[in-house]
Design an enzyme around this catalytic site. Structure first.
Site, PDB file in Angstrom:
ATOM      1  N   THR A   1       4.611 116.925  81.117  1.00 51.43           N
ATOM      2  CA  THR A   1       5.972 117.458  80.958  1.00 51.43           C
ATOM      3  C   THR A   1       5.910 118.917  80.532  1.00 51.43           C
ATOM      4  O   THR A   1       6.693 119.750  81.007  1.00 51.43           O
ATOM      5  CB  THR A   1       6.784 116.642  79.925  1.00 51.43           C
ATOM      6  OG1 THR A   1       6.664 115.263  80.231  1.00 51.43           O
ATOM      7  CG2 THR A   1       8.236 117.021  79.924  1.00 51.43           C
ATOM      8  N   GLY A   2       4.967 119.239  79.669  1.00 48.96           N
ATOM      9  CA  GLY A   2       4.827 120.621  79.205  1.00 48.96           C
ATOM     10  C   GLY A   2       4.576 121.596  80.351  1.00 48.96           C
ATOM     11  O   GLY A   2       5.111 122.707  80.360  1.00 48.96           O
TER      12      GLY A   2
ATOM     13  N   CYS B   1      -0.081 113.660  67.467  1.00 47.33           N
ATOM     14  CA  CYS B   1      -0.800 114.546  68.403  1.00 47.33           C
ATOM     15  C   CYS B   1      -2.097 115.080  67.836  1.00 47.33           C
ATOM     16  O   CYS B   1      -3.055 115.294  68.568  1.00 47.33           O
ATOM     17  CB  CYS B   1       0.108 115.698  68.794  1.00 47.33           C
ATOM     18  SG  CYS B   1       0.657 116.640  67.363  1.00 47.33           S
TER      19      CYS B   1
ATOM     20  N   GLU C   1       3.841 122.764  72.540  1.00 45.58           N
ATOM     21  CA  GLU C   1       2.942 122.008  71.650  1.00 45.58           C
ATOM     22  C   GLU C   1       2.673 120.694  72.357  1.00 45.58           C
ATOM     23  O   GLU C   1       3.534 119.813  72.391  1.00 45.58           O
ATOM     24  CB  GLU C   1       3.614 121.755  70.297  1.00 45.58           C
ATOM     25  CG  GLU C   1       3.950 123.002  69.499  1.00 45.58           C
ATOM     26  CD  GLU C   1       2.719 123.712  68.971  1.00 45.58           C
ATOM     27  OE1 GLU C   1       1.610 123.166  69.047  1.00 45.58           O
ATOM     28  OE2 GLU C   1       2.883 124.853  68.507  1.00 45.58           O
TER      29      GLU C   1
ATOM     30  N   LYS D   1      17.217 118.734  71.699  1.00 47.95           N
ATOM     31  CA  LYS D   1      17.291 117.593  72.632  1.00 47.95           C
ATOM     32  C   LYS D   1      16.245 116.588  72.135  1.00 47.95           C
ATOM     33  O   LYS D   1      15.059 116.741  72.373  1.00 47.95           O
ATOM     34  CB  LYS D   1      16.952 118.080  74.050  1.00 47.95           C
ATOM     35  CG  LYS D   1      17.580 117.285  75.176  1.00 47.95           C
ATOM     36  CD  LYS D   1      17.177 115.840  75.255  1.00 47.95           C
ATOM     37  CE  LYS D   1      15.832 115.639  75.898  1.00 47.95           C
ATOM     38  NZ  LYS D   1      15.349 114.251  75.783  1.00 47.95           N
TER      39      LYS D   1
ATOM     40  N   GLU E   1      -6.175 111.230  76.857  1.00 45.22           N
ATOM     41  CA  GLU E   1      -5.387 111.010  75.647  1.00 45.22           C
ATOM     42  C   GLU E   1      -4.750 109.620  75.719  1.00 45.22           C
ATOM     43  O   GLU E   1      -4.083 109.293  76.700  1.00 45.22           O
ATOM     44  CB  GLU E   1      -4.272 112.069  75.525  1.00 45.22           C
ATOM     45  CG  GLU E   1      -3.486 111.922  74.225  1.00 45.22           C
ATOM     46  CD  GLU E   1      -2.200 112.764  74.156  1.00 45.22           C
ATOM     47  OE1 GLU E   1      -1.513 112.914  75.178  1.00 45.22           O
ATOM     48  OE2 GLU E   1      -1.893 113.258  73.061  1.00 45.22           O
TER      49      GLU E   1
ATOM     50  N   GLY F   1       5.611 117.836  73.337  1.00 43.57           N
ATOM     51  CA  GLY F   1       5.548 116.615  74.146  1.00 43.57           C
ATOM     52  C   GLY F   1       4.241 116.542  74.903  1.00 43.57           C
ATOM     53  O   GLY F   1       3.240 117.151  74.502  1.00 43.57           O
ATOM     54  N   SER F   2       4.268 115.830  76.012  1.00 42.32           N
ATOM     55  CA  SER F   2       3.025 115.559  76.744  1.00 42.32           C
ATOM     56  C   SER F   2       2.619 116.744  77.618  1.00 42.32           C
ATOM     57  O   SER F   2       3.446 117.607  77.943  1.00 42.32           O
ATOM     58  CB  SER F   2       3.219 114.327  77.623  1.00 42.32           C
ATOM     59  OG  SER F   2       4.231 114.597  78.561  1.00 42.32           O
TER      60      SER F   2
HETATM   61  P1  NAD Z   1       7.269 113.635  76.845  1.00 42.75           P
HETATM   62  O1  NAD Z   1       6.622 114.846  77.385  1.00 42.75           O
HETATM   63  O2  NAD Z   1       7.431 112.458  77.717  1.00 42.75           O
HETATM   64  O3  NAD Z   1       8.746 113.972  76.315  1.00 42.75           O
HETATM   65  C1  NAD Z   1       8.978 114.958  75.327  1.00 42.75           C
HETATM   66  C2  NAD Z   1      10.429 115.420  75.433  1.00 42.75           C
HETATM   67  O4  NAD Z   1      10.611 116.090  76.676  1.00 42.75           O
HETATM   68  C3  NAD Z   1      11.461 114.297  75.411  1.00 42.75           C
HETATM   69  O5  NAD Z   1      12.585 114.715  74.673  1.00 42.75           O
HETATM   70  C4  NAD Z   1      11.823 114.139  76.883  1.00 42.75           C
HETATM   71  O6  NAD Z   1      13.103 113.595  77.104  1.00 42.75           O
HETATM   72  C5  NAD Z   1      11.762 115.569  77.351  1.00 42.75           C
HETATM   73  N1  NAD Z   1      11.540 115.774  78.799  1.00 42.75           N
HETATM   74  C6  NAD Z   1      10.996 114.919  79.696  1.00 42.75           C
HETATM   75  N2  NAD Z   1      10.960 115.500  80.912  1.00 42.75           N
HETATM   76  C7  NAD Z   1      11.492 116.742  80.797  1.00 42.75           C
HETATM   77  C8  NAD Z   1      11.698 117.835  81.686  1.00 42.75           C
HETATM   78  N3  NAD Z   1      11.362 117.775  82.971  1.00 42.75           N
HETATM   79  N4  NAD Z   1      12.247 118.972  81.190  1.00 42.75           N
HETATM   80  C9  NAD Z   1      12.573 119.068  79.883  1.00 42.75           C
HETATM   81  N5  NAD Z   1      12.399 118.071  78.993  1.00 42.75           N
HETATM   82  C10 NAD Z   1      11.853 116.926  79.428  1.00 42.75           C
HETATM   83  O7  NAD Z   1       6.440 113.270  75.519  1.00 42.75           O
HETATM   84  P2  NAD Z   1       6.615 111.995  74.589  1.00 42.75           P
HETATM   85  O8  NAD Z   1       6.080 110.805  75.303  1.00 42.75           O
HETATM   86  O9  NAD Z   1       7.991 111.974  74.024  1.00 42.75           O
HETATM   87  O10 NAD Z   1       5.618 112.375  73.375  1.00 42.75           O
HETATM   88  C11 NAD Z   1       4.264 112.093  73.383  1.00 42.75           C
HETATM   89  C12 NAD Z   1       3.455 113.330  73.725  1.00 42.75           C
HETATM   90  O11 NAD Z   1       3.799 114.389  72.846  1.00 42.75           O
HETATM   91  C13 NAD Z   1       1.960 113.131  73.540  1.00 42.75           C
HETATM   92  O12 NAD Z   1       1.252 113.658  74.636  1.00 42.75           O
HETATM   93  C14 NAD Z   1       1.635 113.916  72.284  1.00 42.75           C
HETATM   94  O13 NAD Z   1       0.313 114.359  72.202  1.00 42.75           O
HETATM   95  C15 NAD Z   1       2.619 115.031  72.359  1.00 42.75           C
HETATM   96  N6  NAD Z   1       2.887 115.601  71.037  1.00 42.75           N
HETATM   97  C16 NAD Z   1       2.393 116.844  70.742  1.00 42.75           C
HETATM   98  C17 NAD Z   1       2.606 117.395  69.472  1.00 42.75           C
HETATM   99  C18 NAD Z   1       2.080 118.778  69.112  1.00 42.75           C
HETATM  100  O14 NAD Z   1       2.555 119.358  68.130  1.00 42.75           O
HETATM  101  N7  NAD Z   1       1.130 119.343  69.835  1.00 42.75           N
HETATM  102  C19 NAD Z   1       3.330 116.677  68.521  1.00 42.75           C
HETATM  103  C20 NAD Z   1       3.817 115.422  68.857  1.00 42.75           C
HETATM  104  C21 NAD Z   1       3.604 114.894  70.126  1.00 42.75           C
END
Ligand code: NAD
Length: 495
Positions: free
Chosen positions: A250-251, A303, A269, A194, A399, A246-247
């Site tokens: 959301t994580g 990240c 992650e 996704k 962050e 992701g963030s």
């Molecule tokens: P985000 O958490 O907004 O979204 C990430 C993904 O999750 C997207 O595909 C989004 O559509 C999906 N999503 C959103 N809500 C959801 C839910 N309730 N259930 C399931 N999926 C859902 O993050 P972003 O803004 O796309 O990315 C930026 C963040 O990602 C930053 O905080 C960054 O630090 C982190 N990041 C971490 C790593 C790592 O390896 N640790 C790598 C890259 C980015």
């Protein structure tokens, strides 16, 4: 401005209708809504993408589950490696097309798209392909007493967990997807990716290339849409593992939803507020060059990138002068211009978030360089350097995921562990010094998944990567991924 010409195949691709990729083919499905895909460099709508309905999600899971039990299960480990290697070759052969698509959706400079999304993706695939024939269990000698000369032996098998949902962010839409696709496929799992709703195109192209590489239908599917599509996938009883990048907010939701669904395995992650510590003997030229390369790469939207830098007070003036002089040289502009080093932020919500951070910075910190948006179309902000007024400055703790580095002067090296660890996050950190003893003592104190010395932000497929504390759980790369994508089955035999 000297933008490169888009390839004809990129222009053609953008003209198509886009939705999902299921069971080895483009799948238009039953769209609920469509989402505009916006070029962050000029705010123009590039194309639209359909959002998956419940029926589309069911179709993808059915296809992935069928391949898991059928075609992919029957593919030998060696052949799985061959397919992944072929996909790596095809990524390189079609690299410019993928790089241009990524740059159009994300604002990543074209040379970074070529480096991360093409070259690094191919490199990671080849690394994982090498594991295909090496995922094994162990043999054991049970200690049961033998009453009538019977004997016992035991062994473990590493079995694939099943269908994986890979949920990825917008900052590296091919490479982060490839980490999950390769780990899943090489262990014998199948996967549904996704993508982020902001960068949905490259995965669709990658899925076409995977079919060309010989991957059977259903082994790798793509479902597009916003967060709700990810949430539906996590809740599905036939999804056996969630690999989320992701963030943090959301994580947390993803982790809770996975547990509530059916104790579904989950790796997270997440974000970071990564610290860099300059020790008193630091080579300032090398440290500043390294921190600029690693901290402002992709406009800071990485990240692992450093966002806070601790500087010995007696070296502060020198560090500020060299940082500012280097930032002055940075060329900002269209990410399709090959001479540009610094493009726009990737999307409007990210731009708004960084602007809020800059507002806080103007109130709480001292702005040493940058600090403003550029007065033009597109989500451009200046690379920014701040000096924190004290260790509680908000820009040392939140962050930004943007091009903002905050410095803080310290007086005694013994302050560093507490300063570095004063964070809910624990993704990466770096120590800049040639004092081996000082660096090694600090490494053991630092709470982070990865600690670098005289470098930062690099990732390598051989080296496990992931966070501690609120930065996540689980590791990608190295051999550590095997634990997350396989179950151990124990077999005991009497003879
Ligand atoms: P985000 O958490 O907004 O979204 C990430 C993904 O999750 C997207 O595909 C989004 O559509 C999906 N999503 C959103 N809500 C959801 C839910 N309730 N259930 C399931 N999926 C859902 O993050 P972003 O803004 O796309 O990315 C930026 C963040 O990602 C930053 O905080 C960054 O630090 C982190 N990041 C971490 C790593 C790592 O390896 N640790 C790598 C890259 C980015």
């Amino acid at each position: 401005m000297n933008e490169l010409q888009l390839l004809p195949q990129v222009r053609d691709f953008l003209q198509q209708n886009h939705a999902h990729f299921i069971d080895g083919q483009y799948y238009m499905g039953h769209p609920n809504t469509s989402i505009p895909v916006i070029n962050p460099a000029n705010e123009e709508v590039i194309t639209e993408i359909a959002s998956a309905s419940i029926a589309d999600i069911e179709a993808a899971i059915f296809s992935a589950r069928s391949a898991f039990k059928g075609s992919w299960a029957k593919t030998s480990p060696y052949q799985r490696g061959v397919v992944l290697n072929r996909l790596a070759d095809l990524i390189e052969a079609n690299g410019e097309e993928l790089a241009q698509l990524e740059t159009l959706c994300s604002g990543k400079t074209i040379h970074l798209s070529r480096l991360f999304e093409v070259s690094q993706s191919a490199m990671f695939l080849r690394y994982f392909a090498g594991w295909a024939t090496k995922i094994n269990g162990e043999t054991m000698s049970p200690s049961f007493p033998s009453m009538a000369d019977e004997k016992y032996t035991a062994f473990t098998r590493r079995e694939p967990v099943g269908v994986v949902a890979g949920i990825v962010p917008w900052n590296s839409s091919v490479m982060i997807g490839v980490w999950k696709i390769a780990a899943a496929l090489v262990t014998g799992c199948t996967i549904i990716i996704k993508p982020s709703e902001f960068t949905p195109l490259t995965m669709l192209r990658l899925a076409q290339l995977a079919v060309e590489a010989g991957l059977p239908p259903g082994a790798f599917n793509v479902l597009n849409g916003a967060g709700g599509v990810g949430a539906e996938l996590i809740n599905h009883p036939q999804v056996s593992k969630v690999s989320f990048t992701g963030s943090v907010p959301t994580g947390l939701k993803v982790g809770q939803a996975a547990m509530a669904a059916s104790l579904t395995r989950v790796t997270l992650e997440l974000g970071g507020k990564n610290a860099a510590a300059l020790l008193p003997d630091v080579n300032v030229d090398a440290a500043v060059e390294g921190l600029i390369q690693s901290g402002y790469v992709h406009q800071g939207q990485v990240c692992a990138a450093p966002e806070r830098v601790y500087v010995p007070r007696e070296r502060l003036q020198e560090v500020v002068e060299k940082f500012s002089a280097a930032l002055e040289q940075m060329t900002i502009g269209s990410p399709l211009d090959e001479s540009v080093q610094f493009g726009p932020l990737a999307n409007k919500p990210q731009f708004d978030k960084v602007m809020e951070c800059l507002q806080v910075a103007h109130q709480e910190s001292k702005v040493l360089f940058g600090g403003k948006a550029l007065p033009q179309l597109g989500y451009f902000v200046e690379p920014t350097l701040l000096l924190a007024r004290n260790s509680q400055d908000r820009m040392l703790h939140e962050e930004t995921f943007g091009p903002i580095i905050t410095l803080l002067a310290y007086d005694d090296i013994n302050e560093l562990p507490a300063l570095i660890n004063d964070s809910p996050f624990g993704l990466t950190a770096s120590v800049w010094s040639n004092d081996l003893s000082g660096a090694l003592r600090l490494i053991t104190e630092i709470e982070a998944g990865t600690v670098y010395v005289n470098m930062h932000t690099f990732i390598d497929p051989a080296v496990p990567f992931g966070g501690i504390k609120a930065s996540g759980t689980g590791r990608e790369f190295g051999s550590a991924f095997i634990e997350d994508y396989t179950e151990i089955k124990s077999v005991m035999i009497r003879y």
